[in-house]
Design a protein around this motif. Sequence first.
Motif, PDB file in Angstrom:
ATOM      1  N   MET A 284       2.519   5.885  19.494  1.00  0.00           N
ATOM      2  CA  MET A 284       3.392   6.661  18.651  1.00  0.00           C
ATOM      3  C   MET A 284       2.978   8.117  18.716  1.00  0.00           C
ATOM      4  O   MET A 284       1.805   8.422  18.778  1.00  0.00           O
ATOM      5  CB  MET A 284       3.284   6.212  17.202  1.00  0.00           C
ATOM      6  N   LEU A 285       3.975   8.973  18.672  1.00  0.00           N
ATOM      7  CA  LEU A 285       3.745  10.403  18.670  1.00  0.00           C
ATOM      8  C   LEU A 285       4.196  10.963  17.329  1.00  0.00           C
ATOM      9  O   LEU A 285       5.314  10.694  16.881  1.00  0.00           O
ATOM     10  CB  LEU A 285       4.554  11.051  19.798  1.00  0.00           C
ATOM     11  N   THR A 286       3.306  11.702  16.672  1.00  0.00           N
ATOM     12  CA  THR A 286       3.665  12.407  15.440  1.00  0.00           C
ATOM     13  C   THR A 286       3.497  13.894  15.712  1.00  0.00           C
ATOM     14  O   THR A 286       3.129  14.294  16.820  1.00  0.00           O
ATOM     15  CB  THR A 286       2.774  11.983  14.254  1.00  0.00           C
ATOM     16  N   SER A 287       3.714  14.715  14.717  1.00  0.00           N
ATOM     17  CA  SER A 287       3.605  16.157  14.924  1.00  0.00           C
ATOM     18  C   SER A 287       2.166  16.619  15.137  1.00  0.00           C
ATOM     19  O   SER A 287       1.942  17.716  15.616  1.00  0.00           O
ATOM     20  CB  SER A 287       4.209  16.898  13.734  1.00  0.00           C
ATOM     21  N   PHE A 288       1.181  15.782  14.813  1.00  0.00           N
ATOM     22  CA  PHE A 288      -0.203  16.222  14.943  1.00  0.00           C
ATOM     23  C   PHE A 288      -1.147  15.217  15.593  1.00  0.00           C
ATOM     24  O   PHE A 288      -2.321  15.500  15.783  1.00  0.00           O
ATOM     25  CB  PHE A 288      -0.765  16.624  13.571  1.00  0.00           C
ATOM     26  N   GLN A 289      -0.646  14.015  15.961  1.00  0.00           N
ATOM     27  CA  GLN A 289      -1.526  13.024  16.575  1.00  0.00           C
ATOM     28  C   GLN A 289      -0.735  12.047  17.431  1.00  0.00           C
ATOM     29  O   GLN A 289       0.471  11.902  17.280  1.00  0.00           O
ATOM     30  CB  GLN A 289      -2.297  12.255  15.507  1.00  0.00           C
ATOM     31  N   ARG A 290      -1.459  11.412  18.335  1.00  0.00           N
ATOM     32  CA  ARG A 290      -0.901  10.323  19.125  1.00  0.00           C
ATOM     33  C   ARG A 290      -1.636   9.066  18.698  1.00  0.00           C
ATOM     34  O   ARG A 290      -2.863   8.993  18.784  1.00  0.00           O
ATOM     35  CB  ARG A 290      -1.100  10.582  20.611  1.00  0.00           C
ATOM     36  N   LEU A 291      -0.883   8.093  18.191  1.00  0.00           N
ATOM     37  CA  LEU A 291      -1.457   6.850  17.683  1.00  0.00           C
ATOM     38  C   LEU A 291      -1.277   5.719  18.683  1.00  0.00           C
ATOM     39  O   LEU A 291      -0.237   5.628  19.345  1.00  0.00           O
ATOM     40  CB  LEU A 291      -0.771   6.430  16.385  1.00  0.00           C
ATOM     41  N   THR A 292      -2.268   4.866  18.744  1.00  0.00           N
ATOM     42  CA  THR A 292      -2.175   3.625  19.503  1.00  0.00           C
ATOM     43  C   THR A 292      -2.490   2.505  18.529  1.00  0.00           C
ATOM     44  O   THR A 292      -3.506   2.566  17.819  1.00  0.00           O
ATOM     45  CB  THR A 292      -3.184   3.607  20.672  1.00  0.00           C
ATOM     46  N   ALA A 293      -1.618   1.498  18.466  1.00  0.00           N
ATOM     47  CA  ALA A 293      -1.818   0.409  17.521  1.00  0.00           C
ATOM     48  C   ALA A 293      -0.995  -0.798  17.953  1.00  0.00           C
ATOM     49  O   ALA A 293      -0.085  -0.687  18.774  1.00  0.00           O
ATOM     50  CB  ALA A 293      -1.395   0.838  16.117  1.00  0.00           C
ATOM     51  N   GLU A 294      -1.333  -1.928  17.375  1.00  0.00           N
ATOM     52  CA  GLU A 294      -0.514  -3.128  17.525  1.00  0.00           C
ATOM     53  C   GLU A 294       0.466  -3.156  16.365  1.00  0.00           C
ATOM     54  O   GLU A 294       0.072  -2.939  15.222  1.00  0.00           O
ATOM     55  CB  GLU A 294      -1.385  -4.378  17.461  1.00  0.00           C
TER      56      GLU A 294
ATOM     57  N   PRO B 183      -6.202  13.234  18.011  1.00  0.00           N
ATOM     58  CA  PRO B 183      -5.666  14.450  17.405  1.00  0.00           C
ATOM     59  C   PRO B 183      -5.014  15.351  18.455  1.00  0.00           C
ATOM     60  O   PRO B 183      -5.512  15.484  19.574  1.00  0.00           O
ATOM     61  CB  PRO B 183      -6.896  15.147  16.822  1.00  0.00           C
ATOM     62  N   LEU B 184      -3.892  15.944  18.101  1.00  0.00           N
ATOM     63  CA  LEU B 184      -3.212  16.896  18.981  1.00  0.00           C
ATOM     64  C   LEU B 184      -3.402  18.330  18.498  1.00  0.00           C
ATOM     65  O   LEU B 184      -3.202  19.268  19.254  1.00  0.00           O
ATOM     66  CB  LEU B 184      -1.720  16.573  19.064  1.00  0.00           C
ATOM     67  N   LEU B 185      -3.765  18.475  17.237  1.00  0.00           N
ATOM     68  CA  LEU B 185      -3.953  19.797  16.644  1.00  0.00           C
ATOM     69  C   LEU B 185      -5.302  19.845  15.927  1.00  0.00           C
ATOM     70  O   LEU B 185      -5.796  18.817  15.455  1.00  0.00           O
ATOM     71  CB  LEU B 185      -2.833  20.083  15.629  1.00  0.00           C
ATOM     72  N   PRO B 186      -5.889  21.041  15.817  1.00  0.00           N
ATOM     73  CA  PRO B 186      -7.147  21.162  15.065  1.00  0.00           C
ATOM     74  C   PRO B 186      -6.966  20.673  13.633  1.00  0.00           C
ATOM     75  O   PRO B 186      -5.937  20.906  13.010  1.00  0.00           O
ATOM     76  CB  PRO B 186      -7.425  22.672  15.092  1.00  0.00           C
ATOM     77  N   GLY B 187      -7.949  19.961  13.151  1.00  0.00           N
ATOM     78  CA  GLY B 187      -7.925  19.446  11.785  1.00  0.00           C
ATOM     79  C   GLY B 187      -7.426  18.015  11.677  1.00  0.00           C
ATOM     80  O   GLY B 187      -7.690  17.350  10.681  1.00  0.00           O
ATOM     81  N   ALA B 188      -6.693  17.538  12.681  1.00  0.00           N
ATOM     82  CA  ALA B 188      -6.250  16.137  12.662  1.00  0.00           C
ATOM     83  C   ALA B 188      -7.470  15.256  12.910  1.00  0.00           C
ATOM     84  O   ALA B 188      -8.354  15.594  13.695  1.00  0.00           O
ATOM     85  CB  ALA B 188      -5.176  15.897  13.717  1.00  0.00           C
ATOM     86  N   VAL B 189      -7.528  14.135  12.232  1.00  0.00           N
ATOM     87  CA  VAL B 189      -8.709  13.268  12.265  1.00  0.00           C
ATOM     88  C   VAL B 189      -8.553  12.202  13.342  1.00  0.00           C
ATOM     89  O   VAL B 189      -7.545  11.498  13.380  1.00  0.00           O
ATOM     90  CB  VAL B 189      -8.903  12.602  10.881  1.00  0.00           C
ATOM     91  N   PRO B 190      -9.555  12.055  14.212  1.00  0.00           N
ATOM     92  CA  PRO B 190      -9.501  10.946  15.168  1.00  0.00           C
ATOM     93  C   PRO B 190      -9.794   9.627  14.470  1.00  0.00           C
ATOM     94  O   PRO B 190     -10.546   9.582  13.499  1.00  0.00           O
ATOM     95  CB  PRO B 190     -10.594  11.295  16.184  1.00  0.00           C
ATOM     96  N   LEU B 191      -9.173   8.573  14.947  1.00  0.00           N
ATOM     97  CA  LEU B 191      -9.429   7.222  14.441  1.00  0.00           C
ATOM     98  C   LEU B 191      -9.767   6.341  15.630  1.00  0.00           C
ATOM     99  O   LEU B 191      -9.289   6.568  16.737  1.00  0.00           O
ATOM    100  CB  LEU B 191      -8.201   6.650  13.744  1.00  0.00           C
ATOM    101  N   SER B 192     -10.540   5.305  15.366  1.00  0.00           N
ATOM    102  CA  SER B 192     -10.865   4.364  16.429  1.00  0.00           C
ATOM    103  C   SER B 192     -11.038   2.974  15.840  1.00  0.00           C
ATOM    104  O   SER B 192     -11.959   2.734  15.053  1.00  0.00           O
ATOM    105  CB  SER B 192     -12.144   4.793  17.147  1.00  0.00           C
ATOM    106  N   GLY B 193     -10.122   2.074  16.188  1.00  0.00           N
ATOM    107  CA  GLY B 193     -10.238   0.686  15.779  1.00  0.00           C
ATOM    108  C   GLY B 193     -10.113   0.422  14.291  1.00  0.00           C
ATOM    109  O   GLY B 193     -10.730  -0.509  13.781  1.00  0.00           O
ATOM    110  N   VAL B 194      -9.335   1.194  13.573  1.00  0.00           N
ATOM    111  CA  VAL B 194      -9.110   0.944  12.150  1.00  0.00           C
ATOM    112  C   VAL B 194      -8.353  -0.381  12.035  1.00  0.00           C
ATOM    113  O   VAL B 194      -7.338  -0.585  12.711  1.00  0.00           O
ATOM    114  CB  VAL B 194      -8.323   2.102  11.495  1.00  0.00           C
TER     115      VAL B 194
END
Length: 153
Positions: free
Chosen positions: A1-11, A39-50
């Motif tokens: 998924m693409l949002t205005s500030f991050q690219r998400l990968t999920a099931e 994160p695509l922009l500064p300040g966006a938080v990376p996530l991993s395996g939530v």
Amino acid sequence: MLTSFQRLTAEIQVRGGRLRETINDPEPLFHMRNVSAEPLLPGAVPLSGVPEGLFNKDFIGGIRSIEPEPPPPDLVAEMIRRYVMFQAATFMVTGAVEFPKATEPGMHTEILMKNRFFVVLDPTVTIFGTAGKSRTQPNIWVNRDLMLAVFLG
């Protein structure tokens, strides 16, 4: 998924086995598992395996499955392709859209705008304001509600 500030990968669980039905149904949220975010922009938080989360469809710019889905059972045999440029506030998608060959070209934009999300084939996705953030992929479903403009060639 693409949002205005991050690219998400999920099931995500898809209804009827197809992404098209899931993202175009009236339910405003969908459940996600094994969520990661780039994160695509500064300040966006990376996530991993939530383990799990909910996401609001209003804020999805584009979404795709990891593997392309087979053609839908209601697909018309003879289709034509047209170039498309989809512009949103924070990203742009160029590629192709398909229409039944028998459809009047003047109806094509109306057909695209019928559902909230429509598919762009062989797209290049460009994120504004981020160097090197263009991607090419098999397809992406874009959110017409985030559209600033769409151009057909």
